[in-house]
Scaffold this motif. Structure first.
Motif, PDB file in Angstrom:
ATOM      1  N   SER A   9       0.853  -1.185   0.000  1.00  0.00           N
ATOM      2  CA  SER A   9       0.000   0.000   0.000  1.00  0.00           C
ATOM      3  C   SER A   9       0.891   1.238   0.000  1.00  0.00           C
ATOM      4  CB  SER A   9      -0.894   0.007   1.236  1.00  0.00           C
ATOM      5  OG  SER A   9      -1.643   1.210   1.300  1.00  0.00           O
ATOM      6  N   GLN A  11       0.692   3.820   1.571  1.00  0.00           N
ATOM      7  CA  GLN A  11       0.905   4.386   2.910  1.00  0.00           C
ATOM      8  C   GLN A  11       2.160   3.855   3.584  1.00  0.00           C
ATOM      9  OE1 GLN A  11      -2.001   3.132   5.935  1.00  0.00           O
ATOM     10  NE2 GLN A  11      -2.573   1.468   4.567  1.00  0.00           N
ATOM     11  N   TRP A  34      -7.156  -7.505  -2.246  1.00  0.00           N
ATOM     12  CA  TRP A  34      -6.935  -6.656  -1.075  1.00  0.00           C
ATOM     13  C   TRP A  34      -7.509  -7.323   0.162  1.00  0.00           C
ATOM     14  CZ3 TRP A  34      -4.612  -1.727  -0.991  1.00  0.00           C
ATOM     15  CH2 TRP A  34      -4.233  -1.236  -2.233  1.00  0.00           C
ATOM     16  N   VAL A  56      -4.372  -3.701   2.725  1.00  0.00           N
ATOM     17  CA  VAL A  56      -3.186  -3.942   1.897  1.00  0.00           C
ATOM     18  C   VAL A  56      -3.473  -4.921   0.754  1.00  0.00           C
ATOM     19  CG1 VAL A  56      -1.538  -3.466   3.753  1.00  0.00           C
ATOM     20  CG2 VAL A  56      -2.433  -5.770   3.474  1.00  0.00           C
ATOM     21  N   GLN A  57      -2.593  -4.880  -0.235  1.00  0.00           N
ATOM     22  CA  GLN A  57      -2.649  -5.832  -1.332  1.00  0.00           C
ATOM     23  C   GLN A  57      -1.914  -7.104  -0.916  1.00  0.00           C
ATOM     24  OE1 GLN A  57      -2.130  -4.288  -5.445  1.00  0.00           O
ATOM     25  NE2 GLN A  57      -1.307  -2.511  -4.346  1.00  0.00           N
TER      26      GLN A  57
END
Length: 73
Positions: A9, A11, A34, A56-57
């Motif tokens: 992600s 972030q 995800w 998240v992925q």
């Protein structure tokens, strides 16, 4: 444990990458690929610093062996 980076992600890009101990995967449906992870952000010694929920992925997760706290690039 996983190392969260920008691959998981945005972030967690750059110096915001973090080690994360997963305690639960949220079962709610999300976008394909995800997942919501519930767990703890860890310091360099592996101690829990703060409880977090992160989106998240799955393909971007970097799994870390429990005894290996080195950050992965």
């Amino acid at each position: 444990m996983v190392h969260l980076t920008a691959a998981a992600s945005v972030q967690f890009g750059g110096d915001r990458a973090t080690l994360f101990r997963i305690i639960r995967v949220d079962p709610r449906p999300t976008y394909a690929g995800w997942v919501w992870l519930i767990g703890y952000a860890l310091d360099d010694q592996g101690a829990a610093v703060v409880r977090r929920e992160v989106f998240v992925q799955v393909a971007g997760l970097i799994f870390v062996a429990p005894g290996n706290l080195q950050r992965h690039a």
